[in-house]
Design an enzyme around this catalytic site. Structure first.
Site, PDB file in Angstrom:
ATOM      1  N   ARG A  72      10.230   0.118  -5.630  1.00  0.00           N
ATOM      2  CA  ARG A  72      10.282   0.873  -4.088  1.00  0.00           C
ATOM      3  C   ARG A  72      11.673   1.599  -4.335  1.00  0.00           C
ATOM      4  NH1 ARG A  72      10.175  -3.354   0.185  1.00  0.00           N
ATOM      5  NH2 ARG A  72       7.735  -3.455  -0.257  1.00  0.00           N
ATOM      6  N   ARG A 141      18.396  -3.642   3.253  1.00  0.00           N
ATOM      7  CA  ARG A 141      17.539  -2.715   2.435  1.00  0.00           C
ATOM      8  C   ARG A 141      17.739  -1.411   2.795  1.00  0.00           C
ATOM      9  NH1 ARG A 141      11.600  -6.053   1.768  1.00  0.00           N
ATOM     10  NH2 ARG A 141      12.683  -8.081   0.650  1.00  0.00           N
ATOM     11  N   LYS A 209      15.543 -11.257   3.638  1.00  0.00           N
ATOM     12  CA  LYS A 209      15.603  -9.672   3.744  1.00  0.00           C
ATOM     13  C   LYS A 209      16.259  -9.471   4.849  1.00  0.00           C
ATOM     14  CE  LYS A 209      11.116  -9.112   3.571  1.00  0.00           C
ATOM     15  NZ  LYS A 209       9.441  -8.829   3.599  1.00  0.00           N
ATOM     16  N   CYS A 434      -1.166  -0.980   6.020  1.00  0.00           N
ATOM     17  CA  CYS A 434      -0.202  -1.379   4.872  1.00  0.00           C
ATOM     18  C   CYS A 434      -1.020  -1.314   3.749  1.00  0.00           C
ATOM     19  CB  CYS A 434       0.024  -2.973   4.987  1.00  0.00           C
ATOM     20  SG  CYS A 434      -1.014  -4.171   4.607  1.00  0.00           S
ATOM     21  N   CYS A 479      -2.558  -9.120   6.095  1.00  0.00           N
ATOM     22  CA  CYS A 479      -2.034 -10.500   6.199  1.00  0.00           C
ATOM     23  C   CYS A 479      -1.052 -10.339   7.346  1.00  0.00           C
ATOM     24  CB  CYS A 479      -1.412 -11.040   4.784  1.00  0.00           C
ATOM     25  SG  CYS A 479       0.037 -10.619   4.627  1.00  0.00           S
ATOM     26  N   CYS A 483       3.387  -5.745   7.576  1.00  0.00           N
ATOM     27  CA  CYS A 483       4.220  -4.460   6.969  1.00  0.00           C
ATOM     28  C   CYS A 483       3.902  -3.342   7.674  1.00  0.00           C
ATOM     29  CB  CYS A 483       3.615  -4.378   5.424  1.00  0.00           C
ATOM     30  SG  CYS A 483       4.162  -5.767   4.555  1.00  0.00           S
TER      31      CYS A 483
HETATM   32 FE1  SRM Z   1       6.489  -5.784   3.647  1.00  0.00          FE
HETATM   33  C1  SRM Z   1       6.074  -8.421   1.536  1.00  0.00           C
HETATM   34  C2  SRM Z   1       4.746  -3.776   1.256  1.00  0.00           C
HETATM   35  C3  SRM Z   1       7.312  -2.886   5.338  1.00  0.00           C
HETATM   36  C4  SRM Z   1       7.131  -7.427   6.294  1.00  0.00           C
HETATM   37  N1  SRM Z   1       5.483  -6.101   1.678  1.00  0.00           N
HETATM   38  C5  SRM Z   1       5.564  -7.418   1.028  1.00  0.00           C
HETATM   39  C6  SRM Z   1       5.220  -7.145  -0.497  1.00  0.00           C
HETATM   40  C7  SRM Z   1       6.193  -6.838  -1.001  1.00  0.00           C
HETATM   41  C8  SRM Z   1       4.277  -8.255  -1.184  1.00  0.00           C
HETATM   42  C9  SRM Z   1       4.815  -9.269  -1.577  1.00  0.00           C
HETATM   43  O1  SRM Z   1       5.893  -9.881  -1.275  1.00  0.00           O
HETATM   44  O2  SRM Z   1       4.348  -9.507  -2.771  1.00  0.00           O
HETATM   45  C10 SRM Z   1       4.389  -5.733  -0.126  1.00  0.00           C
HETATM   46  C11 SRM Z   1       3.903  -5.087  -1.461  1.00  0.00           C
HETATM   47  C12 SRM Z   1       2.530  -4.377  -1.232  1.00  0.00           C
HETATM   48  C13 SRM Z   1       2.235  -3.581  -2.467  1.00  0.00           C
HETATM   49  O3  SRM Z   1       1.548  -3.566  -3.291  1.00  0.00           O
HETATM   50  O4  SRM Z   1       2.766  -2.512  -2.395  1.00  0.00           O
HETATM   51  C14 SRM Z   1       4.900  -5.123   0.974  1.00  0.00           C
HETATM   52  N2  SRM Z   1       6.143  -3.755   3.174  1.00  0.00           N
HETATM   53  C15 SRM Z   1       5.187  -3.098   2.199  1.00  0.00           C
HETATM   54  C16 SRM Z   1       5.202  -1.597   2.637  1.00  0.00           C
HETATM   55  C17 SRM Z   1       5.005  -0.975   1.266  1.00  0.00           C
HETATM   56  C18 SRM Z   1       3.834  -1.373   3.517  1.00  0.00           C
HETATM   57  C19 SRM Z   1       3.272   0.058   3.442  1.00  0.00           C
HETATM   58  O5  SRM Z   1       2.212  -0.056   3.511  1.00  0.00           O
HETATM   59  O6  SRM Z   1       4.225   0.870   3.781  1.00  0.00           O
HETATM   60  C20 SRM Z   1       6.491  -1.372   3.269  1.00  0.00           C
HETATM   61  C21 SRM Z   1       7.237  -1.032   2.641  1.00  0.00           C
HETATM   62  C22 SRM Z   1       8.793  -0.884   3.262  1.00  0.00           C
HETATM   63  C23 SRM Z   1      10.068  -0.256   2.471  1.00  0.00           C
HETATM   64  O7  SRM Z   1       9.826   0.820   2.100  1.00  0.00           O
HETATM   65  O8  SRM Z   1      10.914  -0.897   2.624  1.00  0.00           O
HETATM   66  C24 SRM Z   1       6.505  -2.656   4.007  1.00  0.00           C
HETATM   67  N3  SRM Z   1       7.044  -5.252   5.388  1.00  0.00           N
HETATM   68  C25 SRM Z   1       7.219  -3.934   5.827  1.00  0.00           C
HETATM   69  C26 SRM Z   1       7.635  -4.223   7.295  1.00  0.00           C
HETATM   70  C27 SRM Z   1       7.653  -3.036   8.466  1.00  0.00           C
HETATM   71  C28 SRM Z   1       9.108  -2.811   8.675  1.00  0.00           C
HETATM   72  O9  SRM Z   1      10.163  -3.356   8.010  1.00  0.00           O
HETATM   73  O10 SRM Z   1       9.274  -1.813   9.464  1.00  0.00           O
HETATM   74  C29 SRM Z   1       7.391  -5.516   7.742  1.00  0.00           C
HETATM   75  C30 SRM Z   1       7.676  -6.145   9.110  1.00  0.00           C
HETATM   76  C31 SRM Z   1       9.024  -6.110   9.580  1.00  0.00           C
HETATM   77  C32 SRM Z   1       9.837  -7.499   9.084  1.00  0.00           C
HETATM   78  O11 SRM Z   1      10.322  -7.185   7.997  1.00  0.00           O
HETATM   79  O12 SRM Z   1       9.956  -8.489   9.586  1.00  0.00           O
HETATM   80  C33 SRM Z   1       7.370  -6.251   6.382  1.00  0.00           C
HETATM   81  N4  SRM Z   1       6.545  -7.876   3.918  1.00  0.00           N
HETATM   82  C34 SRM Z   1       6.927  -8.461   5.015  1.00  0.00           C
HETATM   83  C35 SRM Z   1       6.891  -9.524   4.994  1.00  0.00           C
HETATM   84  C36 SRM Z   1       7.307 -10.560   6.334  1.00  0.00           C
HETATM   85  C37 SRM Z   1       8.670 -11.109   6.222  1.00  0.00           C
HETATM   86  C38 SRM Z   1       8.816 -12.033   7.146  1.00  0.00           C
HETATM   87  O13 SRM Z   1      10.084 -12.015   7.701  1.00  0.00           O
HETATM   88  O14 SRM Z   1       8.165 -12.927   7.192  1.00  0.00           O
HETATM   89  C39 SRM Z   1       6.594  -9.804   3.587  1.00  0.00           C
HETATM   90  C40 SRM Z   1       6.641 -11.332   2.864  1.00  0.00           C
HETATM   91  C41 SRM Z   1       7.703 -12.123   2.633  1.00  0.00           C
HETATM   92  O15 SRM Z   1       9.010 -11.310   2.740  1.00  0.00           O
HETATM   93  O16 SRM Z   1       7.827 -12.950   2.211  1.00  0.00           O
HETATM   94  C42 SRM Z   1       6.518  -8.376   3.031  1.00  0.00           C
HETATM   95 FE1  SF4 Z   2      -0.017  -5.753   4.034  1.00  0.00          FE
HETATM   96 FE2  SF4 Z   2       0.453  -8.405   4.134  1.00  0.00          FE
HETATM   97 FE3  SF4 Z   2       0.685  -7.185   1.761  1.00  0.00          FE
HETATM   98 FE4  SF4 Z   2       2.460  -6.555   3.600  1.00  0.00          FE
HETATM   99  S1  SF4 Z   2       2.166  -8.567   2.470  1.00  0.00           S
HETATM  100  S2  SF4 Z   2       1.387  -5.261   2.270  1.00  0.00           S
HETATM  101  S3  SF4 Z   2       0.912  -6.901   5.365  1.00  0.00           S
HETATM  102  S4  SF4 Z   2      -1.218  -7.425   2.882  1.00  0.00           S
END
Ligand code: SRM
Ligand code: SF4
Length: 576
Positions: A72, A141, A209, A434, A479, A483
């Site tokens: 990323r 981030r 994060k 996502c 899930c 995201c």
């Molecule tokens: Fe996310 C984890 C993809 C925005 C909340 N997110 C992940 C991971 C890295 C999975 C992992 O931990 O193994 C995903 C990778 C998937 C892949 O194969 O690429 C992933 N998140 C994404 C992206 C690529 C979704 C998309 O389709 O665009 C977004 C990348 C953003 C970026 O450029 O930085 C992405 N993730 C978000 C958002 C939206 C936002 O921030 O506006 C959220 C919700 C807002 C928030 O943070 O509360 C989000 N991602 C999470 C979470 C839950 C965090 C929590 O507080 O519980 C996880 C899991 C974790 O952190 O344990 C996670």
């Molecule tokens: Fe989607 Fe969940 Fe993976 Fe984020 S962590 S990319 S919400 S399946």
């Protein structure tokens, strides 16, 4: 004493994020790296993943999982030049799976980079004057700002703040340069400042994060209430005179665990442009000191604020600032989506105004298919030059700074490669999914590969109701981590198991109110059956200008969620 979370120990022993990453990269007998190092790798902008489509088959054949890495980019403000676009496009083909993935936080991801190519890919990204440090991990981030910086003076000021906060809060460790760039100082940033120490984060970094965004009303395209820290521009005659500051937003939760929940941010106060970066630092350090370092699922700032209360949090931030924050100033948001299509620079002299095309990119995936050569079209537009690119927080792309003379050429190139400027409906225009399967380790269901066809089915229902062009925000995630910010969409789908989703309704169109669970474990057929009568009622019974999310609350279909801590309350599940 409560036990510390495992990640805290990993960080503490990591020698400022080095761990055994460099050593792990040299082991050619496996495509993986050590489990603890995967946690540290995130701070460098990369996740180890495996292709889940072939996981079962490989396990049966007793083969190692098909490991690869997601990378990323850190791109505060989301803008890049045509030359940078070409470099990133080359990397996608040379080292990744041939696609560029625009994310919901306005940057790029590569998927499918194998271990032996990881270092070379990082170096190629740096050669494009972009890096990946702090794109993931327990730090501040990538900082998003309202799309896009070329639209007006205020948008440029928002981008400026995004870059300033991002730079100020970068980890200072030399680990990134040492591991990936052989310590060459390819780009000058706070990331390679010496001597090595972490004055803001300390050796444990943050408990979890941390995400920052900058919004410019009336657009709430960055979904400011979904983030740990947000700035809302207060404008006077088109210029930013100060910022309202929000804290404690977040989406992630776990199914069945009501002590985890999405939460909309609280208003912290108002600051002047001069104070803005310092406010970010102080908010971060309070969370550093007060955040939960034992229970990771409750470690985000939103839970800290729930625990101590916004007043105590504000008082501590003000104490560290040495001054009081002002009272928040009035502002109005109207929407969270991107205005798809052409628009002109909003201010300045008529002769200087440029054109900017916001292109809808389905789920942010830039690739060539048999019918639409999107990647090729964008490459040719970049090769022709004279434009900039901006990634939006809705996974879309702005082709910016186009002269009136150049406009038809861009349109012709897009058309030649089957890329439409108009979307097939108002629902699709506002749709985000996502990544989920096959790369995301946490996915319980499909998302990016499922939402487009579900939208096609829903378009038939909208057509019959005469609503094809109405803007309705729909988002899907594989899930509950959220995201694609599904709990802030008017129709939200959250994966529970293969083919099954929870259906959420009732978020506000302007991103200010969360949704409510309406149906549990529903499949495609059940989703359509549930939504058809609601959409028909909406067409007949809505008030003038009333958005879908507000209608379902007014009509009593779901109760309004007024704060994160009542997200799980007052749920009346629909019968399926
Ligand atoms: Fe996310 C984890 C993809 C925005 C909340 N997110 C992940 C991971 C890295 C999975 C992992 O931990 O193994 C995903 C990778 C998937 C892949 O194969 O690429 C992933 N998140 C994404 C992206 C690529 C979704 C998309 O389709 O665009 C977004 C990348 C953003 C970026 O450029 O930085 C992405 N993730 C978000 C958002 C939206 C936002 O921030 O506006 C959220 C919700 C807002 C928030 O943070 O509360 C989000 N991602 C999470 C979470 C839950 C965090 C929590 O507080 O519980 C996880 C899991 C974790 O952190 O344990 C996670
Ligand atoms: Fe989607 Fe969940 Fe993976 Fe984020 S962590 S990319 S919400 S399946």
């Amino acid at each position: 004493m409560t036990e510390r979370a495992k990640n805290e120990i990993i960080k503490e022993n990591s020698r400022l994020l080095r761990g055994g990453i460099a050593d792990g990269l040299s082991h050619v007998e496996t495509g993986a790296i050590d489990e603890d190092d995967t946690q540290l790798l995130k701070f460098h902008g990369s996740y180890m993943q495996d292709d889940r489509d072939v996981r079962a088959e490989r396990t049966k054949k007793k083969l190692e999982k098909a490991f690869s890495f997601m990378i990323r980019l850190r791109l505060p403000g989301g803008a890049l030049t045509a030359d940078q676009w070409l470099k990133l496009d080359d990397i996608a083909v040379t080292f990744a799976n041939g696609t560029l993935r625009l994310t919901t936080r306005a940057t790029f991801q590569y998927h499918g980079v194998i271990k032996s190519n990881l270092r070379r890919t990082m170096q190629a990204i740096n050669a494009a004057c972009i890096d990946t440090i702090a794109a993931c991990g327990d730090v501040n981030r990538n900082v998003m700002s309202a799309s896009h910086p070329f639209l007006s003076k205020a948008h440029k000021q928002a981008e400026h703040l995004a870059k300033a906060v991002s730079d100020h809060l970068l980890p200072r460790t030399g680990a990134y340069h040492e591991i990936w760039l052989d310590d060459e100082k390819v780009i000058e940033s706070a990331g390679n400042a010496q001597p090595e120490s972490e004055p803001i984060y300390g050796t444990l970094y943050l408990p979890r994060k941390f995400k920052t965004v900058i919004a410019v009303p009336p657009d709430n395209d960055v979904d400011v209430y979904a983030h740990d820290l947000g700035y809302i521009a207060i404008l006077d005659a088109g210029e930013v005179v100060g910022w309202n500051v929000t804290v404690g937003g977040g989406m992630g939760m776990t199914h069945g665990e009501t002590d985890t929940f999405p939460r909309t941010a609280d208003m912290l106060g108002y600051c002047t442009p001069d104070q803005a970066v310092d406010v970010a630092e102080k908010v971060v350090t309070v969370q550093r000191d007060w955040g939960n370092r034992s229970v990771r699922k409750n470690a985000r700032l939103k839970y800290t604020i729930e625990r101590v209360g916004i007043d105590a949090f504000r008082a501590e931030v003000e104490k560290r600032l040495g001054t009081k924050l002002g009272d928040p100033r009035p502002f109005t948001f109207t929407s969270t989506g991107d205005p798809i299509g052409w628009r002109q620079t909003l201010d300045g002299k008529a002769a200087d105004k440029k054109w900017h095309l916001t292109l809808y990119i389905e789920n942010g995936r830039v690739k060539d298919t048999a019918t639409m050569k999107l990647r090729t079209a964008l490459r040719q537009i970049a090769e022709a030059g004279g434009v900039d690119f901006v990634v939006t927080s809705n996974q879309n792309l702005v082709i910016a700074n186009v002269t009136a003379k150049h406009k038809p050429k861009i349109e012709a190139l897009l058309e030649k490669h089957g890329v439409m400027i108009a979307t097939s409906s108002g629902l699709r225009r506002n749709a985000m999914a996502c990544v989920a399967l096959p790369t995301c380790a946490l996915a319980l269901a499909e998302s990016e590969r499922f939402l487009p066809s579900l939208v096609t089915d829903l378009e038939e229902i909208l057509d019959a109701a005469g609503l094809r062009d109405d803007d309705i925000v729909v988002r899907m995630t594989g899930c509950p981590n959220g995201c694609a910010r599904p709990y802030l969409s008017e129709i939200g789908f959250v994966g529970r198991a293969p083919g099954l989703y929870n259906l959420y309704l009732g978020a506000a169109f302007d991103g200010s109110r969360l949704s409510k669970l309406y149906a549990q474990d529903v499949n495609r057929e059940q989703i359509l059956k549930l939504l058809e009568p609601i959409i028909k009622r909406y067409a007949k019974e809505r008030d003038a200008g009333e958005h879908f999310g507000n209608f379902v609350v007014r009509a009593g279909i779901v109760k309004a969620t007024t704060a994160g801590n009542n997200f799980h309350e007052n749920i009346v599940l629909a019968k399926v």
